[in-house]
Design a protein around this motif. Sequence first.
Motif, mmCIF file in Angstrom:
data_model
loop_
_atom_site.group_PDB
_atom_site.id
_atom_site.type_symbol
_atom_site.label_atom_id
_atom_site.label_comp_id
_atom_site.label_asym_id
_atom_site.label_seq_id
_atom_site.Cartn_x
_atom_site.Cartn_y
_atom_site.Cartn_z
ATOM 1 N N UNK A 145 0.803 -1.221 0.000
ATOM 2 C CA UNK A 145 0.000 0.000 0.000
ATOM 3 C C UNK A 145 0.839 1.275 0.000
ATOM 4 N N UNK A 146 2.066 1.174 0.537
ATOM 5 C CA UNK A 146 2.946 2.348 0.594
ATOM 6 C C UNK A 146 4.397 1.923 0.349
ATOM 7 N N UNK A 147 4.777 1.703 -0.900
ATOM 8 C CA UNK A 147 6.144 1.276 -1.197
ATOM 9 C C UNK A 147 7.193 2.318 -0.843
ATOM 10 N N UNK A 148 6.752 3.521 -0.489
ATOM 11 C CA UNK A 148 7.704 4.590 -0.168
ATOM 12 C C UNK A 148 8.115 4.583 1.300
ATOM 13 N N UNK A 149 7.567 3.679 2.125
ATOM 14 C CA UNK A 149 7.941 3.648 3.536
ATOM 15 C C UNK A 149 8.919 2.514 3.783
ATOM 16 N N UNK A 150 9.644 2.616 4.890
ATOM 17 C CA UNK A 150 10.653 1.622 5.252
ATOM 18 C C UNK A 150 10.284 0.998 6.592
ATOM 19 N N UNK A 151 10.202 -0.332 6.629
ATOM 20 C CA UNK A 151 9.925 -1.039 7.873
ATOM 21 C C UNK A 151 11.223 -1.184 8.671
ATOM 22 N N UNK A 152 11.138 -0.879 9.959
ATOM 23 C CA UNK A 152 12.314 -0.913 10.839
ATOM 24 C C UNK A 152 12.033 -1.880 11.982
ATOM 25 N N UNK A 153 12.979 -2.733 12.267
ATOM 26 C CA UNK A 153 12.817 -3.744 13.316
ATOM 27 C C UNK A 153 12.953 -3.121 14.710
ATOM 28 N N UNK A 154 12.161 -3.656 15.651
ATOM 29 C CA UNK A 154 12.343 -3.362 17.077
ATOM 30 C C UNK A 154 11.995 -4.634 17.848
ATOM 31 N N UNK A 155 12.962 -5.539 17.936
ATOM 32 C CA UNK A 155 12.772 -6.817 18.604
ATOM 33 C C UNK A 155 13.411 -6.741 19.993
ATOM 34 N N UNK A 156 12.559 -6.689 21.024
ATOM 35 C CA UNK A 156 13.053 -6.560 22.391
ATOM 36 C C UNK A 156 12.908 -7.840 23.210
ATOM 37 N N UNK A 157 12.205 -8.851 22.654
ATOM 38 C CA UNK A 157 11.845 -10.026 23.438
ATOM 39 C C UNK A 157 13.008 -10.827 23.973
ATOM 40 N N UNK A 158 14.086 -10.916 23.192
ATOM 41 C CA UNK A 158 15.208 -11.757 23.627
ATOM 42 C C UNK A 158 15.923 -11.173 24.834
ATOM 43 N N UNK A 159 16.196 -9.870 24.778
ATOM 44 C CA UNK A 159 16.969 -9.228 25.853
ATOM 45 C C UNK A 159 16.100 -8.828 27.031
ATOM 46 N N UNK A 160 14.890 -8.397 26.770
ATOM 47 C CA UNK A 160 14.067 -7.824 27.843
ATOM 48 C C UNK A 160 12.829 -8.660 28.169
#
Length: 413
Positions: free
Chosen positions: A31-46
């Motif tokens: 729907x929006x090829x102009x946006x960038x998905x950024x990871x935020x994976x906190x489960x392993x450490x926190x």
Amino acid sequence: MTGVVFVHGTGVRAASYDKSFARVRDGLERVRPDVRAVRCFWGEEHGASLGLDGASVPVRTGNRGAGDPGFDDDGDPLALWALLEAEPLAELWEFTETARGDDGDTGFAPGRMDPWETVADKVRALSLAGVGDTARPGLRRLVADLAPALDGAAERVADEISRELGGAPYTEGVGAVAARAVFALALNSAETAGDIDALLPVDGADRDTVVGALTDQLGGADRGGVVSRAARGVGGRMLNSYLSPLSSLARTFRGGITRGSVPAGGDILRYQARGAGVRAAIAAAVREAADGGSPVVLLAHSLGGIACVDLLADAAGPPPGVELLVTVGSQAPFLYELDALTSLRRGAPLPAGFPRWINVYDEHDLLGFVGGEVFPGRVTDLRVTTRQPFPRAHTSYFAHQRLYDLLGPELPR
């Protein structure tokens, strides 16, 4: 380029986060090829873990039933799928009991092919070939997840039909019942074999497409997943038969059950006591997404939404660059009403610097809440319908294509 930071919820570890992130990335790209998905994976450490290997869990045995004879699906298709989540063969068992009847007439003539063996052979030959050839990424992923488990599920259903219905008079309607059983078994097997930490997200439309394709191969009808008469009858007996021993089993296998539930329940408890690490991980992902002055969107599921609200409402102010918060299936408004948010006491307004907030919920998700009445004028509630029963409704948002259609125009450019 706008950065969309995907913040996961409770109970998520690396394998399931990777799957969810891929779904989010593909959905946004459509729907929006102009946006960038950024990871935020906190489960392993926190995230939570049993640091002493379950030393606090007592070993107990016992036997006390807790059945509930009251069950009425009221014609709701979700009731059938909730039943199949608990026992994939439940509807088929009731169907076979009805088909066998009580008059002793088998309806089978020696020398002729038993029609139930023909049905069983068709079930064994079921295929997903061509079902995933679609522009819907959620359907393609579902087919890919189910494909390795399909043959085993089909074989089990076929064996059940041969064993229980062989020699009985033929009864119409088995196609749809068998197709749903195969789907439910394959889904259960895919989740077990995949060693993921959460239920696979499945959109109701994608589920019905797969079940419809399987039903067509069996020459059946009832493609919409409508609750059958058999399913309505099995409800009360099903609950008595399967929930009654649950108390005993839970006691006997408490250690394993506790270990299995730690990620989901433990993450919530740990966040309430040690949530600063999660909020710091989100802030770091925001800084990465905002590099160069790009606008940032926080897209947060469940507990991740609570952490984002706490971060953005903190007295120190929100991290620079966040222009939109999207909470999905989140309990943040509920915790505010309970006066249980870390950074915002009940009765206090959202800070002036708090960004625009869209809150997405599904009425069938018992862990999703609305915020428009809690924060008047500051939260826009968007309702979606994944057509899944709880708890799968809570995990299926990001497989639901309508979600991205709604979010696309809302993302900053």
